[in-house]
Design an enzyme around this catalytic site. Structure first.
Site, PDB file in Angstrom:
ATOM      1  N   TYR B  92       0.801  -1.216   0.000  1.00  0.00           N
ATOM      2  CA  TYR B  92       0.000   0.000   0.000  1.00  0.00           C
ATOM      3  C   TYR B  92       0.843   1.279   0.000  1.00  0.00           C
ATOM      4  CZ  TYR B  92      -3.865   3.053   1.408  1.00  0.00           C
ATOM      5  OH  TYR B  92      -4.811   4.032   1.484  1.00  0.00           O
ATOM      6  N   SER B 188       1.228  -7.860   1.856  1.00  0.00           N
ATOM      7  CA  SER B 188       0.285  -6.851   2.306  1.00  0.00           C
ATOM      8  C   SER B 188      -0.696  -6.572   1.162  1.00  0.00           C
ATOM      9  CB  SER B 188       1.059  -5.604   2.757  1.00  0.00           C
ATOM     10  OG  SER B 188       0.237  -4.754   3.507  1.00  0.00           O
ATOM     11  N   GLN B 189      -0.795  -5.362   0.670  1.00  0.00           N
ATOM     12  CA  GLN B 189      -1.657  -5.136  -0.495  1.00  0.00           C
ATOM     13  C   GLN B 189      -1.229  -6.039  -1.646  1.00  0.00           C
ATOM     14  OE1 GLN B 189      -3.020  -1.024  -2.087  1.00  0.00           O
ATOM     15  NE2 GLN B 189      -1.274  -1.571  -3.342  1.00  0.00           N
ATOM     16  N   HIS B 305       3.765  -6.201  11.259  1.00  0.00           N
ATOM     17  CA  HIS B 305       3.496  -6.245   9.832  1.00  0.00           C
ATOM     18  C   HIS B 305       4.748  -6.505   8.994  1.00  0.00           C
ATOM     19  CE1 HIS B 305       0.961  -5.850   6.422  1.00  0.00           C
ATOM     20  NE2 HIS B 305       1.560  -4.789   5.954  1.00  0.00           N
TER      21      HIS B 305
END
Lengths: 325, 325, 325, 325, 325, 325
Positions: B92, B188-189, B305
């Site tokens: 992202y 992630s994205q 993350h």
């Protein structure tokens, strides 16, 4: 935030000595001409609210490139005669919200047109106006200040400022309005738009109210504060170091100090010395750029971006009443 | 962040029991059909870098609605034969950056197509791909997760996911590539897009690598974390409380758990138990949704993350090598 | 962080006028002599990774006081001839991690020796090298910048800088390496070590790459930023106010500006104007201290400590290629 | 921090059911035997302070591996007779500071031996004791909780706990002291050391005071709080995921709950329900592990890690006076 | 916090050139005269503590307007003769706490009177003294610095400073005390009260100890720091912009620099260069205002508001011992 | 803040089962009887504002113990007839501000009495009403929630709640008002006061509007949130651990759930599920305590303490219009 910008004595003399970018007038003249060419008459329909003392209309007018822009029109109920009219622009991130959010100017006897902010209204007050962007304008930092910033043509604020000028033109032609008494007003982003509208439509505007304006002396602001939205520019330039000069040049095209130079109406501004969102040097630069003496800057020595809250509303209403009557 | 999602033992059993929204297949089939109908052949031109061991091409292919999407193609220099190919999607806020940012897969002997992320690339790694939005999609919170979220048709991720599927289709047809060994990968994205591409193009994809995937079990995620990007949804719903159900329904259309159900390739995922950006329950929900047994979820008990960093890269490369050879 | 150090125009002239501590050369000569006397030949053994294009060796060489230091050696696979060699030093807190973390220089055709950082590697990238400290060096703030700081002899950075010089000497004697083309490189702490190695082993080093270097003009840095690691010094001096002068004197012995004065190789540095971790005045002080004109400082006006990211990698590679060929 | 650990009613029943690691007694017996074998007699010399009512000695005794450890000994001036003696251990990061920092126990009529904390004392109260580490113990997160944590033999707390036992043995043999009335006391890290000394030297210790003890039920604590020092373990495991089991096993060797099981003296502990530094479940686990009924846990329902401040000092002094007289 | 106030060289010359407000002496003379007229003899009763070496009395004396004020009196046990006496004032937010909190001066052979702070003691150390306010003094920001600030007559600090002077007068008349050796001492708010008592009762006070004093050069302090308590003034003025001049005039009536000008006793102050709670320029302004040369300012270059901790206690005790003997 | 209180399904059933403190009715009956006995007729004088559509009066009525309390009365200009009347109470820290701040109810055709909040108004909206406290009520944490909290008799909220009841009684007797249509309204602290006034003056109140009310189920709230003002209680209890039970008993005397049990008018409340200032369980406890079915609770699933903003104003106006007509 403690004092971080220039001391007040230096602010009293602070002027922006950078000239506007070349082609500034052509850029805006062309943009506005297109918007006017594609303009359609506004549509109004009355909406029901629990406020018996205020009559509200949902307005759709055409802004940038003829795109539809929403607004609220609030008028005191049961008052027919031509009213002075205030056009209000909204702070960063917010939309027009609900009619109940906008009672001051109607309570003061004005027709009050509150322009929605295209694409905004997703963060703290709802909006209803899309921001079409048919070309797509390249990468941006989350937020609006870098959307399309790689050229003046594709920049978000080109569209929004055009909407603001068109809102003034729309307000002037509303029924039951006295177009010779037209105020533009707003705070923060709204204050920048008021300066822009005042400078781009000087024949239409009778008074300018610009509280703690955003978008003033942008090149300086982005180096002295870490707060958003100005910090969005910094984040963008970190990701795109090669684009720095293009980006800053685009931002020059919307720097409200350049619009301030074109204002002919009486103007009241405010600056807050501890405002790290819109540093006070920007407001002073804009203030000093406005020609003539029929202007005032209200200084809040202790405030941050709240910038006088409703104390400024009262001061501004009195300034405007005094000038318009 | 301390453990905040379900304990590991419960995650091992966690499944999403909400069905996909009705019309899910039609929605995506229609969208992809249009993109394919408007597709043009990709354009490649070689770019010079200081890396003698890697040959880089700047690629432009057509994504959603035939719009141009940029990518880098990195190949080990001097290796002619048909290579397995990895299609990578980005986290992202970032864009494709520089060719030098993407060395792992080429060093491992793959052709490596790194898809730029439309409109992103303004925050931490530069991007080069605009996000045209001709209709304008209504207000949004700064960020991308609520851009156009009021309907599936106008939602930003409709466009981005379509780009991802088109990137797979493009990669499969590149010269010097062995389309029978095509990996989709990302974190992630990027991990969400890998799941989406794996589910929407099951015939093209030979292996799926999805690290700490975003966009999984969105309805739960937005209630258990305050971190962006999921928090963007919360901010949007605060400003637009009447739009909650529409918004959540749109988000259902891109929930990667629904794509995971359609994956047929071997898949490796990761989850990090202290990840407040992409809570681990989402990764487990996606993992459990993938049919069959040819799958693995690597759990990082102590990570946020960062989710395994390059430890996961090694694990994923070994998983893929094992499946493709 | 907004601009907080000197304005760019003043940085362009900023020089450190404090002389090096007396006995500086003797101190380092003696330390290095001991390390060389106790040195053993390096040990290399190849390790398997999923990267077919890179051949990796796990290297153990002897550093300070003959203590074993680990490193990775990455070489492009299948290239026999003598290669130019880059010696890389790592940022604060990190260790050598995995071979997959270090692909740029090998992809550019270099043998790449990545030195582990003794005692570090417990925070963000794993390390494998102990930091024996037989005397025990007195109290310290958590972190490495005050470990043994009460005298130059016991200071942690005495040991680490010696390791760095020994890494250069080791690299120069590796098989398949062209010792006449030896680069030292790193960022932040790694950038300080590159300056130190360049200044302490001027005959060995052909080019210096030092991004946003740490440990430069330390006495100034500790008064203008609150960020770690420099803030560790402040915390230590709060607990030990009587030790201030001894502490600062020790730090003078590792101030990279003094090493910069001894550099004879071409050098490229970077500075980021919003970098509150390694303030830009330190980088400029080091830059100006390097004799001659075969040097360059790349300025990132908008960056914090990320300091150009991979943009700087590309610039540095080009600078080095240009000088070494 | 709001209540985040178990509710008080469950804490009242909370017990650690994990057994101590195998070889626990052998490990500590061997370590202590070596320390005793290398022990030298303590050295005392009187120091001048502005406090006429307190006589202070600077003490050096031998701790782990015969290494020298500093301490203050404060006694009420002009009181000759054998005094009860309190041995105090210090919280994380602090050293013995100044004699003036330690007035409570001497004012209450005790000889008061305040042990310095090896290597600490660089953050908030000065220390004077080095932490020699001849082998070097591998990477660590800044801080002390992961220094040498890859094996029990090299772990920092092996050394510090041995110092604490040796401080008790030293105190018992000081002149003018009644060794049959010996208290160990401390808070946080000091509270953990008091439990350790009480459990490893049960024949020497007449009473244990342990306020909001650190190092209790470590495996649970590292998953329920983000505060340092426990968070140091999490950061270390993120960088070193493959070392998780070894690390936790090492930590088991210093878990104060296992020491508490060996305590035979009367003991008073405290727990604070909002303490995110040393979560209350650890204190309760230690409390329940102490055999017999001659024990008390003082609960501060509203406190964080300040854990009762001087209210607890008074309560603890009264508890001890009652038990020792 | 990094250096943020003037550099040390300028602080060495920094003086406040603003005169005291007109009527300053009359204001304080009148206030004190009333307090003396309504004064009653102090009441003492001994309280039991676990500290055999200290004898403690709970004291109630009359302060502002004859209102009862609590204090602790700690004396070394078993010492009859007339003792020098120290009157201590407490930092912002704290009350007198427990007798065990106050051991330094009694351990040094002083009678030690610790004045409770009216209305405070609800935040970090308990208090026992109400703050009656029969007139009610208008709105205030949470905290004490704006309570009644709209006029000097109603201001909270008028009452508190009067209490401090009365504490000195009370201490001088306690039994077993040598009133010719009377010290006033405190830190932060307590340091301001020590300056005030020293200036308003110059005939009573033999030495002044004022660590990092609060309330010095208030008009400057509120513009250079964002930390409480000074920030309370800023918040108040934001809500009450029309009251700014009145508020600042009231604050002038308690600015400790004006009290410092009236001090005749030897005085020791401290300043910490990184103290954002009580910026060092205030301490220097006070220091320079004290007439004569029998004064000292101890500078902590690296400290924040901890301002030397017990290092300063030792220095101050030595300064006082030297002057009183 | 993510969901942190009970899930919505459990909130729908959440009831407070703790009974009111004994003597609750006597306490309030006595307090109110005294206030009524000392009451004087209100004084009104018209004030000029720039709002032609609103007529404003500055009102002084007598509240607790006959003390003067200020208010604004806004009425639609030029409307003579008896109007329904709304009595508004203000959120924590704010005062009545300016007349221009209060336009909604007058725009909806109501006489609108906005009660100033004694002692508050120093933080974000100015106030004009002192809080005399002749006895002085002991130490407090900065803020108002612990002022005098050691007994119900001296507690700040005893005085404020009495003011609120007296405001209702005053409003009912204003000229030009229809006392049979009297609404009490407010948010947060104002919402608590609306519940209190509705419960203590049930014969006067025709409708209750209470948005995200403060002071509900206080014993629970102080354990589940760290946000002020509830956190003030925690800070106070940390400093005063022995006073915990007295403090909580005092707070029970103002818990708005007990007032809710006495409400007989139709009532609308709101709760926001992510509100960490006034957790939603408190609002639900109050809602369930109100007898009968003529009540509604509006739930904002995504909001924090903003709690519906003007969406709730509209909903509340419609609820009230519906009930009063």
């Amino acid at each position: 935030m403690a004092l971080f910008d220039l001391p007040l004595a230096q602010l009293r003399d602070y002027r922006l000595d950078r000239p506007e970018p070349s082609g500034f007038d052509e850029f805006w003249d062309g943009t506005l001409a297109t918007a006017r060419r594609l303009a359609l008459p506004p549509k109004l329909h009355e909406v029901r609210t629990p406020l018996s003392g205020i009559t509200t209309y949902d307005v759709t007018f055409t802004g940038y490139a003829g795109q539809p822009i929403r607004a609220w029109l609030n008028r005191p109920s049961g008052v027919a005669g031509p009213l002075p009219v205030a056009v209000e622009f909204i702070g960063y991130g917010g939309g027009r919200g609900l009619p109940i959010d906008w009672l001051i100017w109607a309570s003061a006897g004005y027709a009050h047109l509150v322009m929605d902010t295209r694409g905004q209204g997703g963060s703290w007050r709802a909006g209803d106006t899309p921001d079409p962007d048919e070309h797509g304008a390249g990468p941006s930092t989350p937020g609006f200040l870098t959307r399309g910033v790689l050229s003046p043509e594709t920049f978000y604020y080109r569209r929004l400022i055009t909407d603001a000028v068109r809102a003034v033109e729309t307000a002037a032609e509303l029924p039951g309005v006295d177009a010779s008494r037209l105020v533009v007003t707003g705070r923060s982003q709204g204050g920048a738009l008021a300066l822009a509208a005042g400078g781009l439509a000087p024949d239409r505007v009778s008074a300018v109210v610009s509280g703690v304006p955003f978008l003033c002396d942008i090149r300086r602001a982005v180096t002295i504060t870490d707060s958003n939205p100005f910090h969005e520019v910094v984040r963008f330039l970190r990701a795109n170091p090669l684009a720095a000069e293009r980006t800053l040049d685009t931002l020059d095209h919307v720097d409200a100090v350049h619009f301030a130079r074109r204002i002919t109406a009486p103007a009241i501004l405010s600056a807050a010395l501890m405002d790290d969102v819109c540093p006070p040097s920007g407001a002073f630069a804009a203030y000093h750029a406005i020609p003539g003496d029929n202007k005032h800057i209200e200084v809040y020595e202790w405030d941050g971006h709240e910038g006088g809250r409703s104390w400024f509303d009262v001061t501004a209403l009195e300034f405007v009443d005094d000038r318009l009557s």
